[in-house]
Scaffold this motif. Structure first.
Motif, PDB file in Angstrom:
ATOM      1  N   LEU A 120       0.818  -1.213   0.000  1.00  0.00           N
ATOM      2  CA  LEU A 120       0.000   0.000   0.000  1.00  0.00           C
ATOM      3  C   LEU A 120       0.851   1.262   0.000  1.00  0.00           C
ATOM      4  N   VAL A 121       1.919   1.262   0.761  1.00  0.00           N
ATOM      5  CA  VAL A 121       2.807   2.435   0.795  1.00  0.00           C
ATOM      6  C   VAL A 121       3.463   2.647  -0.564  1.00  0.00           C
ATOM      7  N   ARG A 124       0.902   3.938  -3.029  1.00  0.00           N
ATOM      8  CA  ARG A 124       0.562   5.332  -2.752  1.00  0.00           C
ATOM      9  C   ARG A 124       1.668   6.269  -3.232  1.00  0.00           C
ATOM     10  N   ASN A 125       2.904   5.877  -3.022  1.00  0.00           N
ATOM     11  CA  ASN A 125       4.020   6.724  -3.458  1.00  0.00           C
ATOM     12  C   ASN A 125       4.154   6.773  -4.980  1.00  0.00           C
ATOM     13  N   ASN A 127       1.548   6.641  -6.931  1.00  0.00           N
ATOM     14  CA  ASN A 127       0.273   7.185  -7.391  1.00  0.00           C
ATOM     15  C   ASN A 127      -0.454   6.231  -8.314  1.00  0.00           C
ATOM     16  N   GLN A 129      -3.365   3.564  -9.245  1.00  0.00           N
ATOM     17  CA  GLN A 129      -4.748   3.307  -8.889  1.00  0.00           C
ATOM     18  C   GLN A 129      -5.003   1.826  -8.690  1.00  0.00           C
TER      19      GLN A 129
END
Length: 131
Positions: A120-121, A124-125, A127, A129
């Motif tokens: 997840l990290v 997220r970093n 970007n 989807q």
């Protein structure tokens, strides 16, 4: 003044996060399977039988999902490979004694959550989807 263009992103198919996943997964598996090697009741024939059976069932299940549900040859081959790996590990984990089951389950549970959090990290970093 000349504006600098952003550096192109690395096109390497193997990222550092993927290597971290593999190392963490290997640590989880070795921690879970270490109880097999200290047991007197586990013979090499039993390990071979359970790993072979798990691999065969994994091949069948993974191939079935890939070929019949996703309906592509690549998905079938990948499903067979993943199914074989998961089946072989499941065969080994079936040999864990009852006295060590809570310890092994907790190790696998916490290790899997560690993998999910890192995924997840990283997503997220980047970007992304999709995970």
């Amino acid at each position: 003044m000349n504006q600098a263009e952003p550096l192109p992103r690395s096109q390497s198919p193997v990222s550092i996060a993927f290597l971290f996943y593999l190392v963490t997964l290997a640590a989880i598996i070795s921690a879970c399977l270490r109880t097999l090697f200290v047991s007197e009741n586990v013979t090499s024939q039993l390990v071979v039988a359970l790993v072979s059976g798990g691999t065969l069932l994994g091949l069948i299940c993974g191939g079935s999902v890939g070929f019949f549900y996703l309906k592509t040859i690549l998905a079938g081959v990948v499903g067979m490979l993943v199914g074989a790996c998961v089946g072989a590990l499941a065969g080994c984990l079936a040999l864990v004694q009852h006295s060590h089951f809570a310890e092994v389950s907790l190790t696998a549970y916490l290790g899997c959550w560690l993998l999910i959090c890192v995924m997840l990290v990283v997503a997220r970093n980047r970007n992304d989807q999709q995970l």
